[in-house]
Design a protein around this motif. Structure first.
Motif, short mmCIF file in Angstrom:
data_model
loop_
_atom_site.label_atom_id
_atom_site.label_comp_id
_atom_site.label_asym_id
_atom_site.label_seq_id
_atom_site.Cartn_x
_atom_site.Cartn_y
_atom_site.Cartn_z
N GLU A 43 0.83 -1.21 0.00
CA GLU A 43 0.00 0.00 0.00
C GLU A 43 0.86 1.25 0.00
OE1 GLU A 43 -3.24 0.17 2.68
OE2 GLU A 43 -3.72 -1.94 2.44
N TRP A 44 2.07 1.17 0.57
CA TRP A 44 3.01 2.29 0.58
C TRP A 44 4.41 1.75 0.79
CZ3 TRP A 44 5.37 2.53 5.38
CH2 TRP A 44 4.68 1.96 6.44
N MET A 67 6.56 8.19 -12.76
CA MET A 67 6.02 8.53 -11.45
C MET A 67 5.61 7.23 -10.76
SD MET A 67 3.07 11.20 -10.44
CE MET A 67 2.72 11.58 -8.75
N ILE A 68 6.18 6.98 -9.57
CA ILE A 68 5.89 5.72 -8.88
C ILE A 68 5.14 5.92 -7.57
CG2 ILE A 68 7.80 4.48 -9.95
CD1 ILE A 68 9.36 4.85 -7.34
N GLY A 69 4.94 7.17 -7.17
CA GLY A 69 4.21 7.39 -5.93
C GLY A 69 4.03 8.85 -5.59
N VAL A 70 3.36 9.07 -4.46
CA VAL A 70 3.09 10.40 -3.93
C VAL A 70 3.49 10.42 -2.47
CG1 VAL A 70 1.27 12.09 -3.43
CG2 VAL A 70 1.18 10.76 -5.55
N GLY A 99 12.56 7.54 6.59
CA GLY A 99 11.25 7.54 7.22
C GLY A 99 10.14 8.22 6.45
N GLU A 100 10.33 8.53 5.19
CA GLU A 100 9.30 9.21 4.41
C GLU A 100 8.41 8.18 3.73
OE1 GLU A 100 9.46 12.29 5.11
OE2 GLU A 100 11.53 12.47 5.68
N ALA A 101 7.10 8.23 3.99
CA ALA A 101 6.18 7.25 3.41
C ALA A 101 5.63 7.76 2.07
CB ALA A 101 5.03 6.97 4.39
N ILE A 102 5.59 6.86 1.11
CA ILE A 102 5.16 7.19 -0.24
C ILE A 102 4.09 6.18 -0.66
CG2 ILE A 102 5.96 7.40 -2.64
CD1 ILE A 102 8.86 7.76 -1.16
N THR A 103 2.94 6.69 -1.05
CA THR A 103 1.84 5.83 -1.47
C THR A 103 2.00 5.49 -2.94
OG1 THR A 103 0.32 6.77 0.14
CG2 THR A 103 -0.66 5.68 -1.75
N TYR A 104 1.76 4.22 -3.28
CA TYR A 104 1.85 3.79 -4.69
C TYR A 104 0.75 4.43 -5.49
CZ TYR A 104 5.21 0.07 -3.72
OH TYR A 104 6.33 -0.62 -3.39
#
Length: 104
Positions: A43-44, A67-70, A99-104
């Motif tokens: 999910e991320w 672009m692979i995520g936000v 520690g930076e979370a990136i959503t698919y």
């Protein structure tokens, strides 16, 4: 096997473009994938992007420009430095912290 349309790999290079903390466009080309998201069902994922508050919603790209995520959340951006009279300074983390979370 990946259950996401855009698979990531550990250590994969990341590029992020955003407008954090009221700054003009900030481009970070030094990030890397630090966790592929396999443990959360893809999910991320997490990365070591140089981001700040206000970067949420920034596009995160693979080295080839896909672009692979936000970016959706991250580590604490600033801390108090009492050795400098209580000034607020940028909290610097090692790239391995990621520690930076990136959503698919």
């Amino acid at each position: 096997r990946h259950d996401t349309a855009v698979p990531t790999t550990m250590g994969q290079k990341l590029l992020m473009i955003g407008f954090p903390s009221g700054l003009p466009a900030k481009v970070d080309a030094g990030g890397r994938v630090t966790n592929t998201g396999a443990g959360n069902g893809y999910e991320w994922f997490t990365g070591s992007t140089d981001s700040f508050g206000g970067n949420s919603g920034s596009g995160v790209f693979a080295e080839d420009g896909t672009m692979i995520g936000v970016l959706v959340r991250g580590a604490t951006d600033y801390r108090m430095d009492w050795t400098r009279g209580g000034c607020t300074v940028v909290a610097e983390l090692p790239n391995s912290a990621g520690g930076e979370a990136i959503t698919y």
